[in-house]
Design an enzyme around this catalytic site. Structure first.
Site, PDB file in Angstrom:
ATOM      1  N   LYS A   1       3.857   6.351  -6.808  1.00  0.00           N
ATOM      2  CA  LYS A   1       2.990   5.406  -6.050  1.00  0.00           C
ATOM      3  C   LYS A   1       3.000   5.378  -4.594  1.00  0.00           C
ATOM      4  O   LYS A   1       4.512   4.788  -4.264  1.00  0.00           O
ATOM      5  CB  LYS A   1       2.678   4.040  -6.715  1.00  0.00           C
ATOM      6  CG  LYS A   1       1.481   3.445  -6.893  1.00  0.00           C
ATOM      7  CD  LYS A   1       1.285   2.220  -7.668  1.00  0.00           C
ATOM      8  CE  LYS A   1       0.034   1.449  -7.436  1.00  0.00           C
ATOM      9  NZ  LYS A   1       0.370   0.145  -8.354  1.00  0.00           N
TER      10      LYS A   1
HETATM   11  C1  E4P Z   1      -2.600  -1.343  -8.609  1.00  0.00           C
HETATM   12  O1  E4P Z   1      -2.114  -0.546  -9.180  1.00  0.00           O
HETATM   13  C2  E4P Z   1      -2.276  -2.632  -8.336  1.00  0.00           C
HETATM   14  O2  E4P Z   1      -0.906  -2.944  -9.252  1.00  0.00           O
HETATM   15  C3  E4P Z   1      -2.910  -3.867  -8.965  1.00  0.00           C
HETATM   16  O3  E4P Z   1      -3.889  -3.468  -9.550  1.00  0.00           O
HETATM   17  C4  E4P Z   1      -3.027  -5.027  -7.828  1.00  0.00           C
HETATM   18  O4  E4P Z   1      -3.825  -6.159  -8.499  1.00  0.00           O
HETATM   19  P1  E4P Z   1      -3.842  -7.635  -7.810  1.00  0.00           P
HETATM   20  O5  E4P Z   1      -4.825  -7.584  -6.785  1.00  0.00           O
HETATM   21  O6  E4P Z   1      -4.161  -8.510  -8.982  1.00  0.00           O
HETATM   22  O7  E4P Z   1      -2.225  -7.832  -7.538  1.00  0.00           O
END
Ligand code: E4P
Length: 215
Positions: free
Chosen positions: A83
């Protein structure tokens, strides 16, 4: 549509796997920090449970640092997806990872042009954050629609991974738009199956079932 769970909590991942609907996992540094365990250990444990894609996020912000961390994480298991944040240095690294056959999930996407750049760099997944856009009174779902249209227009193979999902309606809208993947917090995943009429109906059926014998 593929379902990923957005967590680093092993207990939640095991439960979701038992339901038989889990295709993969996404994590981020905030989710890993909650586990209070070493990062690589967390990713290894998740990969031992889930055979599908497991996103592990780099924390370096320069190309070489991202490449170094990503290559190290990719050694943990063949299903690790790196990522990478949607910044210029991240895009440079994504291009190189693609040439090396390392899968990437480009994260923190908040506008369609960013998604276009990620696809051009060769990202395997793009993660638009719908909930965080809704939080600032912009439309997360409009972004999903735009990205899907753009990717279709040019036959990009980058998968649209809807992230920052806050409630079941987000999932339904993403599915209606034809998004490839949704990553769901355990709380939302648990809500999907629930409807009060299901519970009431089952209660009545079970009560009536007591009125006859099985054979
Ligand atoms: C995506 O991969 C992120 O880990 C996640 O969906 C972020 O979500 P949030 O905005 O609830 O922290």
């Amino acid at each position: 549509m593929e379902f990923f769970i957005d967590t680093a909590d092993i207990g939640e991942i095991r439960q979701a796997m038992e339901w038989g609907i889990l295709d993969g996992v996404t994590t981020n540094p905030s989710l890993v920090a909650k586990t209070q365990k070493p990062f690589k250990q967390v990713i290894k444990e998740i990969c031992e449970i889930v055979p599908g894609p497991v996103s592990a996020e780099v924390v370096a912000t320069d190309r070489d640092g991202i490449l170094r961390e990503g290559r190290e994480l990719a050694q943990i298991a063949p299903n690790v997806v790196i990522k990478v944040p949607l910044i210029p240095e991240g895009l440079k690294a994504v291009k190189i990872f693609a040439q090396e056959g390392i899968k990437t999930n480009v994260t923190l996407c908040f506008q369609a042009n960013q998604a276009l750049l990620a696809a051009k760099a060769g990202a395997s997944y793009i993660s638009p954050f719908v909930g965080r856009l809704d939080d600032i009174s912009q439309s997360g779902m409009q972004l999903i629609e735009e990205i899907i249209t753009i990717y279709r227009n040019y036959n990009f193979t980058t998968k649209v991974l809807v992230a920052s999902i806050r409630h079941p309606e987000h999932l339904k809208q993403a599915a209606l738009l034809g998004a490839d993947v949704a990553t769901l917090p355990f709380s939302v995943l648990s809500q999907l199956v629930k409807h009060p009429l299901t519970d009431i109906g089952l209660e009545r059926f079970l009560a009536d079932a007591k009125k006859f014998s099985w054979d």
